[in-house]
Design a protein around this motif. Structure first.
Motif, PDB file in Angstrom:
ATOM      1  N   PRO A 126       2.508   4.787  10.664  1.00 34.53           N
ATOM      2  CA  PRO A 126       1.044   5.799  11.181  1.00 34.53           C
ATOM      3  C   PRO A 126       0.645   5.240  12.123  1.00 34.53           C
ATOM      4  O   PRO A 126       0.767   4.143  12.651  1.00 34.53           O
ATOM      5  CB  PRO A 126       0.266   5.383   9.712  1.00 34.53           C
TER       6      PRO A 126
ATOM      7  N   VAL B  49       0.748  -1.272   0.020  1.00 36.76           N
ATOM      8  CA  VAL B  49       0.137  -0.157  -0.077  1.00 36.76           C
ATOM      9  C   VAL B  49       0.904   1.258   0.027  1.00 36.76           C
ATOM     10  O   VAL B  49       0.604   2.224  -0.570  1.00 36.76           O
ATOM     11  CB  VAL B  49      -0.833  -0.207   1.107  1.00 36.76           C
ATOM     12  N   ALA B  50       2.040   1.161   0.418  1.00 35.31           N
ATOM     13  CA  ALA B  50       2.961   2.474   0.531  1.00 35.31           C
ATOM     14  C   ALA B  50       3.618   2.588  -0.793  1.00 35.31           C
ATOM     15  O   ALA B  50       3.742   1.864  -1.495  1.00 35.31           O
ATOM     16  CB  ALA B  50       3.968   2.227   1.533  1.00 35.31           C
ATOM     17  N   PRO B  51       3.854   3.892  -1.119  1.00 30.94           N
ATOM     18  CA  PRO B  51       4.314   4.183  -2.184  1.00 30.94           C
ATOM     19  C   PRO B  51       5.489   3.610  -2.896  1.00 30.94           C
ATOM     20  O   PRO B  51       6.122   3.845  -3.808  1.00 30.94           O
ATOM     21  CB  PRO B  51       4.608   5.651  -2.249  1.00 30.94           C
TER      22      PRO B  51
ATOM     23  N   ILE C 204      13.186   9.262   5.083  1.00 26.28           N
ATOM     24  CA  ILE C 204      13.069   8.307   6.010  1.00 26.28           C
ATOM     25  C   ILE C 204      13.106   8.878   7.568  1.00 26.28           C
ATOM     26  O   ILE C 204      12.531   8.883   8.196  1.00 26.28           O
ATOM     27  CB  ILE C 204      13.716   7.103   6.054  1.00 26.28           C
TER      28      ILE C 204
END
Ligand code: HEC
Length: 421
Positions: A75, A46-48, A64
């Protein structure tokens, strides 16, 4: 400057950092990245971008360091409260500092034969899987970038059954942003099926709850929720949520994909029990007047506060009629729900003597980061106490906003996992 000279130069400021050898990828950084980042930052996740090896982490090192120091990643929206949370992925101060130290040391690889110890997983996962349910057929997203879709799924058990644990397996992890499962009791179970039949493709459009803003509604009764990077988990020992035979589940999936037509076939998994020590229910707390349209958030306003402070027990009974709380109740988790104008949300128990027990405080609400916050030990509500729910909204737009299930409407709800005391 050689590392040694740098160390001397900073010795007064960073005495501890110089005492130890510089952190390495294999020895220090990798366990943190694998344990707290890679669940979402995986190929097709789900992360880019994936963070699966040293090269990838090096390539994104500055971003980062910035994201972990600002505590945007991993998150987690809740600030400190009067309860402690389990399954909290937040990094320790030392883990946050590690990324900068590693970057400033030149991001050394270290010795692959001496890897650092893996971190304990954030959630333990399900002990066993008793039931797996899936979308009826694969769904190809119809809207972009966000598509909120509800899929009715029959509950197959023929006797009363308790859900004691939950996990989800997104078919297409890159686009499944979050997922909620609603429990629709037998007397209204026909409605989601009807809505499904009225719209093309599997499922129907919905946003703020399982009724999708229709005139006829089913109760918004949460059964479980899931976010990416979460390995599933069980309810606290002895607790279970009753699902009567003849119920229907509604899987609400928030898809996020650049183009329509992205396919998904998500499955959900349950751990079940025929009987449990204590029956639990996700009870929503909100003000009934709001639903009738008295939650105005006028155009061009900010800091609009809507709140309810009351004994919620009669309201809870609307959702669990046979539930009785004469001695109060215990709260095991809290999950906030607002839409896109929400800025700040908090839920507290107020004691008659003025003491406050803060259950959840989300200072910078982000719709995309909503999740359940589970407590390590329950918070007690005694007769005479009140539950305060406060939502603050900003409406920079040109349209007045009020309560509703649509994307342009707003909501203010906290779902509490409660058991009688
Ligand atoms: C629960 C899933 C999840 C986990 C766990 C997670 N990320 Fe992310 N990350 C995302 C998503 C989704 C985005 C893109 C949207 C956003 O910025 O919120 C993102 C964006 C980012 C970005 C770019 C945007 C920014 O905020 O700077 C960085 C850098 C990043 N993540 C680093 C990390 C690191 C490092 C970890 C582990 C310590 C981590 N992430 C853990 C889901 C996650």
């Amino acid at each position: 400057m050689t590392p040694r000279v740098a160390c001397l130069a900073f010795a007064l400021l960073l005495a501890t950092a110089c005492g130890r050898p510089a952190p390495t990828w294999h020895g220090d950084v990798r366990p943190v990245v694998e344990g707290r980042c890679a669940g979402c930052h995986a190929a097709g996740g789900v992360a880019p971008f994936p963070l699966q090896d040293a090269a990838a982490v090096r390539a994104h090192a500055e971003a980062i360091v910035a994201s972990v120091e600002a505590r945007r990643m991993p998150p987690w929206q809740a600030s400190e409260a009067d309860v402690t949370y389990r399954e909290n992925p937040s990094l320790t101060e030392a883990q946050v500092a590690l990324f900068r130290q590693w970057m400033e040391a030149g991001m050394p690889e270290g010795d692959p034969t001496r890897p650092g110890a893996p971190l304990a997983p954030v959630s333990a996962g399900l002990g066993r899987v008793d039931l797996e349910l899936a979308l009826p057929t694969a769904y190809a997203t119809r809207r972009a970038p966000d598509d909120y879709r509800c899929f009715p799924v029959d509950w197959p058990q023929s006797a009363p059954t308790y859900v004691t644990g939950f996990d989800a397996l997104p078919g297409n992890p890159a686009i499944v942003h979050h997922l909620a499962v609603y429990l629709v009791p037998p007397d209204s179970a026909h409605l989601p099926a009807q809505w499904d039949a009225e719209e093309e493709g599997p499922g129907y459009t919905c946003y703020g709850g399982p009724s999708g803003g229709r005139d006829s509604t089913v109760p918004t009764l949460l059964l479980s929720a899931w976010i990416p990077g979460f390995a599933g988990s069980t309810l606290p020992d002895g607790l279970g949520i009753l699902v009567p035979p003849g119920s229907r589940l509604v899987l609400q999936v928030h898809y996020n994909a650049a183009q329509p037509g992205a396919e998904d076939l998500t499955r959900v998994r349950f751990q079940l029990a025929d009987a449990v020590q204590t029956r639990a229910v996700y009870a929503p707390w909100l003000k009934l007047d709001w639903v009738a349209g008295s939650m105005p958030i006028p155009a061009g306003t900010s800091g609009v506060l809507h709140q309810v402070v009351d004994d919620p027990r009669d309201f809870f009974k609307l959702f669990a009629p046979d539930f009785d709380f004469p001695n109060g109740f215990n709260v095991h988790s809290a999950m906030f729900h607002m839409h896109n104008l929400g800025r700040h949300g908090e839920a507290l128990i107020l004691k008659p003597g003025g003491e406050r027990v803060r259950l959840l405080d989300i200072p910078r609400w982000d719709f995309h980061g909503q999740r359940e916050y589970r407590f390590t030990a329950p918070a007690a509500f005694a007769p005479g106490d009140k539950v305060a729910l406060r939502c603050t909204f900003d409406n920079p737009g040109a349209t007045d906003v009020n309560w509703g299930e649509g994307t342009a409407d707003e909501m203010c709800v906290v779902n509490l996992l409660v058991t009688p005391r």
